[in-house]
Write an enzyme that holds these catalytic residues in place. Structure first.
Site, mmCIF file in Angstrom:
data_model
loop_
_atom_site.group_PDB
_atom_site.id
_atom_site.type_symbol
_atom_site.label_atom_id
_atom_site.label_comp_id
_atom_site.label_asym_id
_atom_site.label_seq_id
_atom_site.Cartn_x
_atom_site.Cartn_y
_atom_site.Cartn_z
ATOM 1 N N CYS A 91 65.068 -72.422 28.073
ATOM 2 C CA CYS A 91 64.338 -73.207 29.069
ATOM 3 C C CYS A 91 64.932 -72.940 30.451
ATOM 4 C CB CYS A 91 64.361 -74.693 28.736
ATOM 5 S SG CYS A 91 65.877 -75.561 29.166
ATOM 6 N N GLU A 92 64.070 -72.900 31.438
ATOM 7 C CA GLU A 92 64.525 -72.577 32.787
ATOM 8 C C GLU A 92 65.201 -73.753 33.478
ATOM 9 O OE1 GLU A 92 60.543 -73.255 35.494
ATOM 10 O OE2 GLU A 92 60.787 -71.320 34.524
ATOM 11 N N HIS A 93 65.132 -74.931 32.880
ATOM 12 C CA HIS A 93 65.727 -76.105 33.519
ATOM 13 C C HIS A 93 67.194 -76.303 33.143
ATOM 14 C CE1 HIS A 93 61.306 -77.397 33.323
ATOM 15 N NE2 HIS A 93 61.557 -76.989 34.556
ATOM 16 N N HIS A 94 67.543 -76.012 31.880
ATOM 17 C CA HIS A 94 68.916 -76.230 31.430
ATOM 18 C C HIS A 94 69.545 -74.971 30.815
ATOM 19 C CE1 HIS A 94 66.939 -80.254 31.256
ATOM 20 N NE2 HIS A 94 68.054 -80.603 31.876
ATOM 21 N N GLN A 132 57.582 -73.597 28.150
ATOM 22 C CA GLN A 132 56.681 -73.236 27.054
ATOM 23 C C GLN A 132 55.249 -73.099 27.554
ATOM 24 O OE1 GLN A 132 57.252 -75.417 23.398
ATOM 25 N NE2 GLN A 132 55.143 -75.101 22.767
ATOM 26 N N HIS A 160 62.944 -77.616 21.462
ATOM 27 C CA HIS A 160 63.716 -77.374 22.674
ATOM 28 C C HIS A 160 65.092 -78.026 22.539
ATOM 29 C CE1 HIS A 160 60.273 -76.044 25.360
ATOM 30 N NE2 HIS A 160 59.688 -76.367 24.228
ATOM 31 N N CYS A 162 67.172 -78.533 24.766
ATOM 32 C CA CYS A 162 67.478 -79.452 25.869
ATOM 33 C C CYS A 162 67.092 -80.885 25.507
ATOM 34 C CB CYS A 162 66.794 -79.010 27.163
ATOM 35 S SG CYS A 162 65.018 -78.828 27.041
#
Length: 201
Positions: A91-94, A132, A160, A162
């Site tokens: 995931c690009e956030h975490h 996603q 996920h 995260c």
């Protein structure tokens, strides 16, 4: 190379391997450990090598991946479905893992893709920092651009980390996303037929 990867390569110079390894050492110190202790001495090299594999999608050329299409289909014009394609993404956030399966179908318009190409398309987009939702749309767009079929259907289901490892810590929850184009988007019956085939009924 697709437009996103081209823009990325034009706008940002990639750090050297040595710079990347030093960044790992900084993170190890930030986490509270000592990168000079025996067990961590080679960790920066291992992490950088692993990242070169995990994020290889940035260097992939989607046109090369799609490769040759075939016209010899003996008049076949119904759904072509490849289901249960496993993938690992981040995931690009975490920057935590996303583990899932993709199910991809298209309605040919005189040409078909080699079946392995569909799995490789998933691999290209999975091996980037992702959401996603974006990955689902990117897969559909790549097939549309490369094959010009009558319609594309993409269904992605994933867990996920995260959500499982941090924050709400709800392991086992699954996120589902779909994208439909062309005849699939225009017909609820075709969408239902696709989902029925995915589920094996």
């Amino acid at each position: 190379m697709d437009a996103f990867a081209k823009k990325l390569s034009q706008e940002s110079a990639r750090p050297t391997r040595e710079e990347a390894e030093e960044a790992v050492r900084v993170l190890l110190r930030w986490a509270g450990d000592d990168p000079s202790r025996e067990g961590l001495l080679d960790t920066p090299k291992r992490v950088v090598k692993a990242y070169s594999e995990l994020f290889a999608g940035y260097d992939a050329d989607i046109d090369d991946v799609l490769g040759t299409t075939f016209e010899e289909v003996a008049g076949y014009d119904d759904i072509v479905l490849v289901r249960d394609i496993p993938f690992f993404s981040h995931c690009e956030h975490h920057m935590l893992p996303v583990i899932g399966k993709a199910h991809i179908a298209y309605l040919p318009s005189g040409r078909v893709l080699g079946l392995s190409k569909i799995a490789r398309i998933v691999e290209v987009f999975a091996r980037r920092l992702q959401t996603q939702e974006a990955m689902t749309a990117q897969i559909a767009d790549a097939i549309n651009q490369g094959l010009s079929p009558r319609g594309v259907a993409v269904f992605v289901e994933a867990e996920h980390m995260c959500m499982a490892m941090r924050g709400v810590q709800k392991s086992g929850s699954t996120t589902l996303t779909t994208t439909f184009t062309g005849s699939f988007k225009d017909s609820a019956a075709e969408q239902a037929r696709f989902m029925s085939m995915v589920r094996g009924r």
